[in-house]
Design an enzyme around this catalytic site. Structure first.
Site, PDB file in Angstrom:
ATOM      1  N   TYR A 142      -0.992  -8.861   7.803  1.00 47.04           N
ATOM      2  CA  TYR A 142      -2.044  -9.835   8.530  1.00 47.04           C
ATOM      3  C   TYR A 142      -1.540 -10.994   8.384  1.00 47.04           C
ATOM      4  O   TYR A 142      -1.308 -11.660   7.086  1.00 47.04           O
ATOM      5  CB  TYR A 142      -3.365  -9.485   7.653  1.00 47.04           C
ATOM      6  CG  TYR A 142      -4.223  -8.321   7.594  1.00 47.04           C
ATOM      7  CD1 TYR A 142      -4.581  -7.792   8.886  1.00 47.04           C
ATOM      8  CD2 TYR A 142      -4.363  -7.510   6.624  1.00 47.04           C
ATOM      9  CE1 TYR A 142      -5.356  -6.432   9.056  1.00 47.04           C
ATOM     10  CE2 TYR A 142      -4.953  -6.194   6.596  1.00 47.04           C
ATOM     11  CZ  TYR A 142      -5.350  -5.753   7.854  1.00 47.04           C
ATOM     12  OH  TYR A 142      -6.118  -4.529   7.973  1.00 47.04           O
ATOM     13  N   HIS A 195      -3.894   3.241  17.959  1.00 47.28           N
ATOM     14  CA  HIS A 195      -3.957   2.615  16.743  1.00 47.28           C
ATOM     15  C   HIS A 195      -5.461   2.243  16.585  1.00 47.28           C
ATOM     16  O   HIS A 195      -6.387   2.174  17.655  1.00 47.28           O
ATOM     17  CB  HIS A 195      -3.130   1.050  17.220  1.00 47.28           C
ATOM     18  CG  HIS A 195      -3.039   0.339  16.169  1.00 47.28           C
ATOM     19  ND1 HIS A 195      -3.941  -0.653  15.592  1.00 47.28           N
ATOM     20  CD2 HIS A 195      -1.963  -0.046  15.179  1.00 47.28           C
ATOM     21  CE1 HIS A 195      -3.291  -1.266  14.424  1.00 47.28           C
ATOM     22  NE2 HIS A 195      -2.267  -0.895  14.170  1.00 47.28           N
ATOM     23  N   PHE A 235      -2.783  -2.104   6.375  1.00 50.17           N
ATOM     24  CA  PHE A 235      -4.246  -2.313   6.354  1.00 50.17           C
ATOM     25  C   PHE A 235      -5.007  -2.532   5.377  1.00 50.17           C
ATOM     26  O   PHE A 235      -6.151  -3.089   5.684  1.00 50.17           O
ATOM     27  CB  PHE A 235      -4.711  -0.656   7.110  1.00 50.17           C
ATOM     28  CG  PHE A 235      -3.866  -0.349   8.003  1.00 50.17           C
ATOM     29  CD1 PHE A 235      -4.276  -0.651   9.501  1.00 50.17           C
ATOM     30  CD2 PHE A 235      -2.731   0.654   8.192  1.00 50.17           C
ATOM     31  CE1 PHE A 235      -3.616  -0.419  10.658  1.00 50.17           C
ATOM     32  CE2 PHE A 235      -2.348   1.057   9.462  1.00 50.17           C
ATOM     33  CZ  PHE A 235      -2.653   0.464  10.807  1.00 50.17           C
ATOM     34  N   ASP A 285       2.829  -5.166  10.964  1.00 48.56           N
ATOM     35  CA  ASP A 285       3.282  -6.316  10.259  1.00 48.56           C
ATOM     36  C   ASP A 285       2.063  -6.742   9.361  1.00 48.56           C
ATOM     37  O   ASP A 285       0.947  -6.513   9.767  1.00 48.56           O
ATOM     38  CB  ASP A 285       4.020  -7.359  10.665  1.00 48.56           C
ATOM     39  CG  ASP A 285       3.381  -8.130  11.998  1.00 48.56           C
ATOM     40  OD1 ASP A 285       2.175  -7.715  12.249  1.00 48.56           O
ATOM     41  OD2 ASP A 285       3.904  -9.148  12.211  1.00 48.56           O
TER      42      ASP A 285
END
Length: 256
Positions: free
Chosen positions: A92, A217, A103, A90
């Site tokens: 930031y 991740h 990202f 989701d």
């Protein structure tokens, strides 16, 4: 300098709750590219429910991120132009960071989020490109890299706070639509999916045979357990070339 554009033009002085409420009733073609609008017809109710929830949150005084004009930014890139899918979680939850692309952050954000810093570290290790001081990844998006979060809004300071409000159905529909694309002769359109972490890997059944790259991740909590050394950037380009597509030019501008 990159200028962030949106299909849905919302003044920066607009009240967020009103802007979100307006989006919740706007035609899909005002919100996303036309071919995405068609793909989202089966989940239109979920999309509108998610926007209504975000509107109610804003009305209650919660700062919803990213700003309304960027919530559906990933779907400005037409569906038929996408050749790489990178799944995030989701947005930031830090105000000023989320820009509607997984990202990525605003070109002005300092310091970079640690997950993005780790992505840059692997980019340099994999294909020899130096890390940038900015986090504007729009140059990737412009080449058909869909930087898609699983959930498209979040409350300020509250990671995961908008899960289960409809976005998952929308982004699942996006993944299925990408995997279902066919050329005029019935072949698959070129696509490589990059799934970092278990949450992203949960979408694997929807990809219907699409070439997939998986690893841990890039979060500081997991990057050392398989993300570093996974060489996703060179592997993506190899898989694209094998499908007859142009590789991605991963180098980002030195100054955004």
């Amino acid at each position: 300098m990159h200028r962030e554009e949106t299909l849905f033009d919302i003044s920066t002085t607009s009240d967020d709750a009103q802007a979100l409420a307006t989006m919740a009733t706007a035609p899909l073609t005002d919100l996303v590219a036309n071919d995405w609008a068609e793909a989202f017809l089966p989940v239109e109710g979920d999309l509108r429910r998610a926007l209504e929830f975000a509107s109610h949150q804003a009305l209650a005084g919660v700062q919803v991120l990213p700003e309304p004009a960027n919530i559906l930014r990933a779907f400005q890139q037409p569906l038929h132009q996408v050749k790489v899918l990178i799944i995030g979680q989701d947005p930031y939850p830090t105000p000023g960071h989320a820009v509607g692309l997984s990202f990525a952050v605003s070109a002005r954000t300092r310091p970079l989020p640690r997950s993005l810093a780790n992505i840059y570290r692997e980019l340099e290790s994999d294909v020899g490109l130096p890390a940038r001081v900015h986090g504007d990844l729009s140059a990737w998006a412009d080449q058909g890299v869909l930087l898609l979060n699983r959930v498209l809004t979040v409350g300020s300071g509250a990671a995961g706070s908008h899960k289960g409000r409809g976005w998952e159905a929308v982004t699942a529909a996006a993944v299925k639509a990408l995997a279902a694309r066919r050329t005029a002769d019935g072949g698959r359109m070129p696509l490589v999916a990059v799934l970092w972490g278990k949450e992203a890997e949960s979408l694997l059944p929807l990809l219907d045979g699409t070439p997939v790259i998986t690893s841990a991740h890039p979060s500081p909590l997991s990057a050392a357990r398989g993300f570093f050394g996974s060489k996703p950037f060179s592997r993506v380009n190899q898989l694209l070339v094998e499908q007859g597509a142009e590789p991605v030019m991963w180098e980002l501008p030195a100054v955004a």
